[in-house]
Design a protein around this motif. Structure first.
Motif, PDB file in Angstrom:
ATOM      1  N   ASN A   1     -64.054  52.952 -14.396  1.00  0.00           N
ATOM      2  CA  ASN A   1     -65.045  52.035 -14.961  1.00  0.00           C
ATOM      3  C   ASN A   1     -64.535  50.596 -14.804  1.00  0.00           C
ATOM      4  O   ASN A   1     -63.396  50.363 -14.384  1.00  0.00           O
ATOM      5  N   SER A   2     -65.370  49.639 -15.133  1.00  0.00           N
ATOM      6  CA  SER A   2     -65.013  48.232 -14.896  1.00  0.00           C
ATOM      7  C   SER A   2     -63.777  47.813 -15.693  1.00  0.00           C
ATOM      8  O   SER A   2     -62.952  47.040 -15.195  1.00  0.00           O
ATOM      9  N   LYS A   3     -63.610  48.321 -16.899  1.00  0.00           N
ATOM     10  CA  LYS A   3     -62.430  47.988 -17.701  1.00  0.00           C
ATOM     11  C   LYS A   3     -61.161  48.529 -17.034  1.00  0.00           C
ATOM     12  O   LYS A   3     -60.132  47.844 -16.990  1.00  0.00           O
ATOM     13  N   GLN A   4     -61.209  49.729 -16.510  1.00  0.00           N
ATOM     14  CA  GLN A   4     -60.061  50.319 -15.817  1.00  0.00           C
ATOM     15  C   GLN A   4     -59.745  49.562 -14.531  1.00  0.00           C
ATOM     16  O   GLN A   4     -58.576  49.340 -14.199  1.00  0.00           O
ATOM     17  N   ILE A   5     -60.783  49.166 -13.809  1.00  0.00           N
ATOM     18  CA  ILE A   5     -60.599  48.376 -12.581  1.00  0.00           C
ATOM     19  C   ILE A   5     -59.896  47.065 -12.914  1.00  0.00           C
ATOM     20  O   ILE A   5     -58.922  46.683 -12.259  1.00  0.00           O
ATOM     21  N   GLU A   6     -60.379  46.374 -13.937  1.00  0.00           N
ATOM     22  CA  GLU A   6     -59.781  45.094 -14.334  1.00  0.00           C
ATOM     23  C   GLU A   6     -58.329  45.281 -14.761  1.00  0.00           C
ATOM     24  O   GLU A   6     -57.460  44.469 -14.427  1.00  0.00           O
ATOM     25  N   HIS A   7     -58.042  46.348 -15.482  1.00  0.00           N
ATOM     26  CA  HIS A   7     -56.673  46.612 -15.926  1.00  0.00           C
ATOM     27  C   HIS A   7     -55.736  46.765 -14.722  1.00  0.00           C
ATOM     28  O   HIS A   7     -54.634  46.191 -14.705  1.00  0.00           O
ATOM     29  N   ILE A   8     -56.143  47.516 -13.736  1.00  0.00           N
ATOM     30  CA  ILE A   8     -55.307  47.714 -12.546  1.00  0.00           C
ATOM     31  C   ILE A   8     -55.103  46.397 -11.812  1.00  0.00           C
ATOM     32  O   ILE A   8     -53.979  46.062 -11.414  1.00  0.00           O
TER      33      ILE A   8
END
Length: 149
Positions: free
Chosen positions: A6-13
């Motif tokens: 999801n977008s939050k996981q993408i941003e975290h990476i």
């Protein structure tokens, strides 16, 4: 299990990694190269010497950017993004970008392929003495996948 981030996981990476890969294409040549980077939520910032990737991105600023986190062959996460390269030329832009980059990577710099500086050198003097090309890539589209067992 395979899935989409999801977008939050993408941003975290993107925020937590410092090594990514730029894919660029110009004059019928495609080139993928690892880079050290910092991400501010919109742009990837980098610093390099003139060379093949810079020449290619100057000719065609549309690039692909990839980051992965691999625990093992069955547990990994990967982000692929697309964006536009921009070379930063004004002293203000260069200094701002280098501050972002150095704040992220300076604590990890230890090898001969990184910037050499003595313990007495200040962070700011290191930034101001940097030569080479400073750039940013505005990421306009991002996707992510994962595998987890």
């Amino acid at each position: 299990m395979l899935g989409e981030l999801n977008s939050k996981q993408i941003e975290h990476i993107l925020h937590s990694s410092i090594i990514g890969r730029i894919g660029c294409h110009a004059e019928d040549i495609t080139y993928v190269v690892p880079v050290t980077y910092a991400y501010d939520g919109t742009h990837v910032y980098g610093h390099t010497k003139d060379g093949m990737k810079i020449d290619m991105m100057r000719k065609n600023p549309i690039i692909c950017f990839e980051v992965d986190v691999i625990d093992n062959m069955s547990n990994w996460r990967s982000v692929i993004a697309w964006g536009t390269f921009e070379e930063l030329k004004t002293p203000y832009e260069r200094k701002n970008a280098m501050n972002i980059l150095m704040d992220k990577v300076m604590p990890l710099m230890t090898g001969e392929t990184t910037i050499s500086h003595s313990m007495s050198d200040s962070h700011q003097s290191t930034i101001e003495s940097m030569k080479g090309v400073v750039y940013r890539i505005e990421l306009t589209k991002k996707t992510g996948r994962f595998e987890k067992t």
